[in-house]
Design an enzyme around this catalytic site. Structure first.
Site, PDB file in Angstrom:
ATOM      1  N   GLU A 191       8.692 -10.849   7.238  1.00  0.00           N
ATOM      2  CA  GLU A 191       7.292 -10.545   6.935  1.00  0.00           C
ATOM      3  C   GLU A 191       6.377 -11.529   7.662  1.00  0.00           C
ATOM      4  O   GLU A 191       6.539 -12.746   7.578  1.00  0.00           O
ATOM      5  CB  GLU A 191       7.002 -10.575   5.429  1.00  0.00           C
ATOM      6  CG  GLU A 191       5.578 -10.086   5.139  1.00  0.00           C
ATOM      7  CD  GLU A 191       5.339  -9.708   3.686  1.00  0.00           C
ATOM      8  OE1 GLU A 191       6.104 -10.159   2.815  1.00  0.00           O
ATOM      9  OE2 GLU A 191       4.371  -8.954   3.438  1.00  0.00           O
ATOM     10  N   GLU A 211       1.774  -2.196  -1.636  1.00  0.00           N
ATOM     11  CA  GLU A 211       1.880  -3.475  -2.337  1.00  0.00           C
ATOM     12  C   GLU A 211       0.513  -3.846  -2.903  1.00  0.00           C
ATOM     13  O   GLU A 211      -0.490  -3.862  -2.199  1.00  0.00           O
ATOM     14  CB  GLU A 211       2.354  -4.569  -1.376  1.00  0.00           C
ATOM     15  CG  GLU A 211       2.536  -5.909  -2.083  1.00  0.00           C
ATOM     16  CD  GLU A 211       3.125  -6.974  -1.167  1.00  0.00           C
ATOM     17  OE1 GLU A 211       4.151  -7.553  -1.523  1.00  0.00           O
ATOM     18  OE2 GLU A 211       2.551  -7.208  -0.088  1.00  0.00           O
TER      19      GLU A 211
HETATM   20 MN    MN Z   1       3.586  -7.929   1.745  1.00  0.00          MN
END
Ligand code: MN
Length: 274
Positions: free
Chosen positions: A124, A218
């Site tokens: 990420e 998210e």
């Molecule tokens: Mn994220």
């Protein structure tokens, strides 16, 4: 989980799940019953930072990553995502070349372990306040090139990209063949479309690169998200409390957004001659 399935989601992501706190076999069976795919996301803690100068910290981080890989496999998933190459959290010093190299060398070994488990590692790329290592997709691609493993990809997140990238759509296009996982989140982490992110440009880019994989929503609210994670992601304002209403909206938003971008792409390719 049942609700995720009922609301039309195909994948559920578990964040920072501790395998010693869950019945993994039971959970894997439930996921299968519901035909829900699963991804695991996490961030390394400071005491498991694999870019550290301290060998025992690096060893601890390696073990954390291996545990997460095994958990992903045991739940029936294939993707481990999140901040995997350094600690999750605001750092007080810039990353050193030595830290980068330590992380790369360590991660290459972790990637071998992941390959045997048929799990991909998705790094990420997060904003400067959450890591001092991979803040842009280009940095992520450089890291992947240095690791040199075919099962390592980028995990891009619109919330972070909106802060760091020169242009989110261009960054997605540039990183196209290395993107393995996508988080869609608003600038304030709340309802999609109610912040300042240009989602039309993002859906256009995803359609342009032929993205057929998951777009994982998210969002954070201390009303439902784990306290430690809420603190780490600086959730000081709760923008929602009803997670079902939020999820329903997100599902429609993503479906309609992707569909609209596909229609736009078709229109630009059709000549409409007499
Ligand atoms: Mn994220």
């Amino acid at each position: 989980m049942v609700r995720s399935h009922e609301l039309g989601f195909d994948l559920i992501e578990f964040s920072y799940i501790d395998p010693s706190q869950v019945d993994v076999k039971w959970l894997a069976a439930r996921l299968q019953d519901l035909k829900l795919d699963v991804a695991i996301s996490m961030g390394l803690p400071p005491e498991g930072d694999i870019s550290s100068d301290d060998a025992s910290t690096v060893a601890h981080g390696t073990e954390i990553l291996k545990t997460a890989i095994a958990l992903t496999r045991d739940l029936g998933g294939t993707k481990l995502a999140g901040i995997l190459s350094s600690a999750h959290g605001k750092q007080e010093a810039a990353l050193t070349r030595k830290g980068w190299d330590t992380s790369v060398t360590t991660f290459a070994k972790v990637a071998d372990y992941a390959r045997e488990a048929c799990v991909t590692l998705n790094l990420e790329v997060v904003n400067r306040f959450e890591s001092n290592m991979l803040n842009t997709a280009a940095q992520g691609m450089a890291y992947i090139a240095d690791v040199g493993a075919s099962n390592v990809f980028l995990h891009l997140d619109t919330f972070h990209m909106n802060i760091e990238e020169a242009d989110v759509g261009l960054a997605i296009r540039h990183a196209a063949d290395k993107i393995g996982y996508v988080h869609i989140g608003e600038s304030h982490r709340g309802y999609l479309g109610t912040g300042n992110i240009d989602f039309a440009a993002i859906f256009d880019a995803l359609v342009a690169i032929g993205w057929q994989d998951y777009v994982t929503f998210e969002s954070f609210s201390s009303a439902i998200v784990d306290r430690a994670l809420s603190l780490k992601t600086a959730i000081w304002r709760d923008l929602w409390t009803d997670n079902v209403a939020l999820a329903k909206h997100a599902h429609s938003f993503i479906t309609l957004g992707m569909e609209t971008s596909r229609l736009k792409a078709e229109l630009t390719q059709k000549a409409h001659l007499p």
